[in-house]
Write a protein that holds these residues in place. Structure first.
Motif: not given
Lengths: 237, 237
Positions: A31-46
DNA sequence: CGGAGTTTTGATAGACCTCAATGACTGTGG
DNA sequence: CCACAGTCATTGAGGTCTATCAAAACTCCG
């Protein structure tokens, strides 16, 4: 395609070709993520564990007043959320500092893998403990060193880690983070980081331009930082 | 006789009577340490994992200039050196803050046990990850909070942990550490800790006398600290 | 050529430290 | 039972490091 992770794990455990293949088999998706994006956020249950293939990320927590503290810089080979194999929710976030691509390992497949393959389990275990050792060193850094030593130590640590994964040579490497991000990691303001950085430069210890860092006097820098190169627990230590 | 550890592990994993017995079987031996003695020293390669049965200990690192940083307070149920199941040497020391007794678990027996019993392995894994979460919270504390909030947060954390193991009730518990040790944990000087402690007292937030701490206004204290009670990842979170 | 993000500079304020001394308390030995 | 030492808590004065606020210079990119 999870080469950086495999390479890192292999610095400590001898994996059989079989282990390696099994690991690579479950890491097919990226997967790719742009600069400045959250890859994971607090509270997530990946449901997947992400292994960084390319780019820089930061593990961070945001306080109520909006300030944030960066807890770790993640570089290729690092795992973003190995804890969710046991814990249920992320208690912090992970931000892409540059464009980032990750290998996505299904949580369940990974757990199965480590159950069946002690070598792999041990390698992951080791990686976690090294992360913890880095965290402890970071804590000492924030608690007991002044700004100059703190920055010097951070620089030494990043250099050692980049060297281990083959992304640094001759004491220089790309450091694609802003001074503001550095200050969030060091518990300082960006203004102060800027001034101390200038001092380190004028004293001939480092060069830093165009997001590229050179350790001009690693000796003196390490002494100033009180840096212990052994704490990353390479296979040998 | 390793009850506190078992109790702690059972807050997260359902252990069979069988698991429990197997664990207790290898933990027959206890050792005692006088207050002020190192339980483990940096550089040691211990053959046993110590689980604290009684007393307080501190994980710490000493810098070249003699100052030290406390990285964690250890209370009954905590493991002193679980990392040596994988890493070879201690990269920090552990000090007895009070008289301490520990259960001594042979490293090899413990590794065997976790290899054969997935439930136990997972429970230990969980304990490590919680330690890591505490470490991250501690880091945020040092990096981004002023002295008052820092102390408040430390107090809240210790209270939550003491409560979990049944050693705190009605918002009060024994805190057998000196202000100097507290300052070493918080990255402050003991002088400053003393002054801030007085402020917290005069503002009616805490009472602290004879090594006994009372949270007089847990509400306000938690708000001041930015304390998130969930970060200890109890079974439920 | 804008325009946003980042680095740099200046002036001022405040949090925390350093050094030093005084008290309070505890345990020890005579 | 008292004198004494040792540890820990407390207080004071002065200094330093780092934060804050604000603005200017620079860089990169569309």
């Amino acid at each position: 395609m999870i080469i950086p992770l495999v390479a890192k794990l292999e610095t400590v455990a001898v994996l059989s070709a079989d282990d390696r293949q099994a690991l690579e088999a479950i890491g097919g998706n990226t997967r790719s993520f742009d600069k400045g994006r959250d890859i994971l956020s607090e509270g997530d249950a990946p449901t997947h564990v992400y292994a960084i293939l390319d780019g820089w990320a930061a593990r961070y927590k945001t306080l109520r007043d909006g300030t944030r503290q960066i807890i770790a810089f993640l570089i290729p080979g690092d795992l973003c959320d190995s804890e969710i194999t046991v814990l249920k929710k992320m208690d912090h976030s992970v931000l892409a500092l540059t464009p980032v691509t990750v290998a996505s390992l299904p949580r369940d497949a990974l757990m199965e893998l480590t159950r069946d393959r002690p070598k792999l389990a041990q390698a992951f275990w080791w990686a976690t403990l090294v992360d913890m050792a880095v965290l402890r060193a970071w804590l000492v850094n924030l608690g007991r060193r002044d700004a100059q030593a703190r920055i010097a130590h951070q620089v030494c640590e990043l250099h050692a880690r980049m060297k281990r994964i083959g992304l640094a040579r001759d004491g220089e490497f790309d450091l694609p983070i802003t001074q503001e991000q550095l200050s969030d990691a060091l518990g300082l303001t960006s203004v102060h980081v800027n001034r101390v950085l200038q001092r380190l430069r004028s004293e001939g210890m480092i060069r830093l331009q165009n997001r590229h860092l050179t350790l001009l006097d690693a000796e003196r820098l390490g002494a100033l930082a009180g840096f212990d190169p052994g704490y990353l627990h390479s296979a040998s230590s």
